[in-house]
Design a protein around this motif. Structure first.
Motif: not given
Lengths: 488, 488
Positions: A369-383
């Motif tokens: 049983f899982k979940k997904i995190y999307r990791i973003f760069d704090k400065d650029t908002d890029n995934a």
């Protein structure tokens, strides 16, 4: 509940029986063995991005919701099943009183999604969680396919208008209706499909067919009749006979003779055949010289992202593309191969992960049983990456995060200065709807904003960069353990 | 009327508004110019056979009938259209009281059809005959595409069972429902799509998914539970973990331990992954040696006509194929490019032929109100050619018939000892339904019989012979006359 549901197409007909027959033989089998209420977890995910692209656009959640919210067997359904002499009275009685009880999580529509991550997770009595497989896959597979294709086509059009024109070549009525919905989510500006406008409040557009031109005694007469009928929105189809020798001269004559005296400007001309790079450049010049610089040029005729990119590279003068069969069927790769796999069961409230092994490594499932995190760069908002974790893992944003390739595990990346966002949201809680779908145009806007967070390397057509979808150490360890167990 | 209509899916929802918006702007335009009642003739035809095949299988007429028979605008449709501020009150009033009045002819389902011949001809007030374009094309295009693909796949299977398994990868709900209908017409023996069985009385089949196997503590337990539930129809999916090391030994153990004591025989094993040529040969030998020569071997996993032909050529031991995504989407060529063109109008009860010119010769239409004769050899019953004539031409079967290639006109053929059969039948007379569709299984049988009248050269996959579809001298002369007229 009512206020969570928009216009609900599935209310008009009962699709409960749109189900692979084996879901029913399995359901009956669970009852036979007394395991129907065993809690099971299923993930829907896909393995390959169509057209060797770098991303897909999630779509279809609203229709999945409508289906799940309307699940019920009519008397005639039960009679039909009874006539098969295959199902126990206990099972049929259960179906007769069917009440949906599962928990469902999904990635909201318009999100960028990638292979091997769960797009939908279902938890509930196995007889129910299994039953919904067919419609869940059908719904998400179809709309995600078309939204993704539309996004590619709109990307090629580079800001120009894209109109979805494919109803007549769609694969069935819903292929047209929900296909145009998905096309708008993917970025199209409008559709020719009138009923989609009515259902989903997306703009329907259209002008004339060749038959309009043929109906009159001459092309000029036909154009004149049109301009008189639609002086405020005059768009003429100029390729019924010959674009340069007949269509365009007749169009300009009508602009001059009918619109000009009324103080109106033409909207556009449309070309549906021939060499559109050559013809549009010629037409642009002639229109400009005739004082119609503001008259837009629309083209159609078996377009897709490759043709659009190519003719624009050749300097074609085009303001809007009408895209038909190659969008509505995703012709170049018309299958989105989403699958629905058992990933865990509960034994005495304990989650027991399950795995499907295969000779083909890419067909091995991610258990648990899982979940997904999307990791973003704090400065650029890029995934930067997606990280699939077990459901109880929390990412500590204050510490560096190390991710690694799930097969070539020596490929590692240390991420700092990031924030993590959970991708899936809960849409059903024990069978109760707890999520309200945004409107189609809201989803489209959301998706456009999300695209700005994606690296251009992910978005290109040829050899796009593979976006990272990694497993947490805990999940990776669990998978290895199950893989090496070796006896089944 | 009621007795001409079978179970009518479109009764469940109103698809009148599934229409390209330009049909409405044109309709309004006709009213604006007072030409709405001008009698127009439209042909639906196609130009290219998918997959470079030699024939197509006509399908979708029953759903076209249901659509035409149910055409009506609801109050909410009219309100929606009114809100566009584009349509005259007169036009909206007409739609409000819409009553279908056209004559419609169609080639019945299951027939072998070829490029450039009218599959459907519509005669009626232009506002109506034009309006139905979108749904007519959508319906016939979709089902003809899938019936044709299914026929190719069944041809490759060479008499073995073919099961349609594609619902989960179909393009929308109707893609699954009507797609499976068309697949049966094309020759499939059964479908996994339960609702199609209920609607169309075609056999739905199915057994278990990998999830059934995973749910239990071991593969053996799962198989045992299944055999106990379905001792009379036991089919086991043996590739969840490893076909030869685990799946097949566990299956045979269960056949021995559960079925044998009950005096039952197994139905089949199914393999859904891996090298099916290699695995089925191995499995066949092991089953035979274990005393299960009558246990059938089913395979699935991204099959199409080419893979089926190839594995059979390699001696694969297969009794039945489950064919999914590549059939239900016609993956190799997912568009059937049927078009709908104005071919004539009536002026003072006189038929005036119309033509659509194009730089591309193959895009030029055949003008006029026409019919099609199929010419058969009297002795062998083989179809020799189709001849498109004007509607009032009669073929004299007592005299030799000379046909000729419509472009390379020196290619001529003199036919004697033949009979001629009209292909199209009238399905609506001034808006009244006058035709009853056969059942799906009757259509399938009819199509199978028709296939025996086609030369094998037409039916092969690679470089099939082009079936003759010629024009009568009268029609050819008319076309030349219009082509050379030169001013529009």
């Amino acid at each position: 509940m009512e206020n969570l549901i928009r216009f609900d197409v599935t209310n008009e007909r009962n699709l409960t029986m749109l189900v692979d027959f084996y879901e029913l033989t399995m359901g009956n089998g669970y009852f036979n063995k007394g395991v129907q209420d065993k809690i099971a977890y299923f993930d829907m995910f896909f393995r390959k991005i169509p057209d060797d692209g770098g991303y897909c656009i999630m779509a279809g959640v609203e229709q999945l919701i409508q289906y799940l919210n309307n699940l019920n067997f009519t008397n005639s359904d039960i009679e039909f099943l009874k006539s098969k002499n295959l199902f126990s009275e206990e099972f049929l009685e259960y179906l007769r009183n069917f009440k949906f009880e599962c928990d469902v999580w999904a990635i909201p529509e318009g999100n960028f999604v990638f292979p091997y991550q769960p797009l939908v997770t279902v938890r509930g009595p196995v007889v129910q969680a299994q039953f919904i497989e067919t419609m869940l896959l059908l719904t998400i597979n179809h709309q995600t396919l078309i939204a993704t294709k539309a996004n590619r086509i709109c990307r090629a059009a580079a800001g120009r208008t894209v109109m979805e024109f494919g109803s007549r070549r769609a694969q069935g009525y819903d292929g047209a209706i929900y296909g145009s919905r998905a096309a708008i989510i993917g970025g199209c500006d409008s559709t020719a499909c009138t009923i989609s406008d009515k259902y989903f409040n997306v703009p329907a557009v259209g002008t004339m067919a060749h038959s309009w031109v043929q109906l009159f005694d001459s092309e000029y007469e036909a154009f004149k009749a049109w301009a008189e009928s639609y002086p405020d929105n005059c768009s003429l189809l100029i390729d019924t006979y010959n674009v340069l020798k007949s269509g365009l001269p007749n169009a300009i004559k009508v602009f001059d003779e009918v619109l000009k005296p009324l103080g109106k400007r033409p909207n556009s001309i449309r070309i549906d055949s021939g060499d559109i790079a050559y013809l549009t450049k010629k037409c642009r010049k002639i229109l400009d010289d005739a004082g119609y610089k503001d008259c837009r040029i629309l083209v159609s005729n078996s377009l897709d992202e490759h043709i659009i990119r190519d003719v624009l590279n050749q300097g074609a003068c085009i303001d809007a593309f009408g895209v038909g069969e190659r969008l509505i069927t995703a012709k170049s790769e018309p299958v989105f191969g989403g699958v629905y796999k058992l990933v865990a069961v509960e034994n005495d409230d304990k989650i027991v992960p399950k795995i499907k092994i295969s000779e083909n490594t890419e067909k091995i499932t991610n258990p648990g049983f899982k979940k997904i995190y999307r990791i973003f760069d704090k400065d650029t908002d890029n995934a930067i990456a997606d990280l699939i974790t077990l459901h109880d893992e929390v990412i500590d944003e204050t510490k560096p995060l190390e991710i690694f390739h799930p097969i070539e595990t020596w490929k590692r990346k240390r991420i700092t200065n990031f924030y993590a966002k959970e991708l899936m949201v809960k849409i059903f809680d024990k069978g109760n709807l707890v999520y309200k779908s945004p409107s189609v145009l809201e989803i489209k806007e959301f998706s456009k904003k999300e695209s700005k967070k994606m690296w251009p390397e992910i978005l290109r057509f040829e050899n796009p960069h593979t976006y990272y979808v990694d497993l947490s150490q805990k999940l990776w360890d669990l998978k290895q353990e199950l893989l090496h167990r070796g006896s089944y």
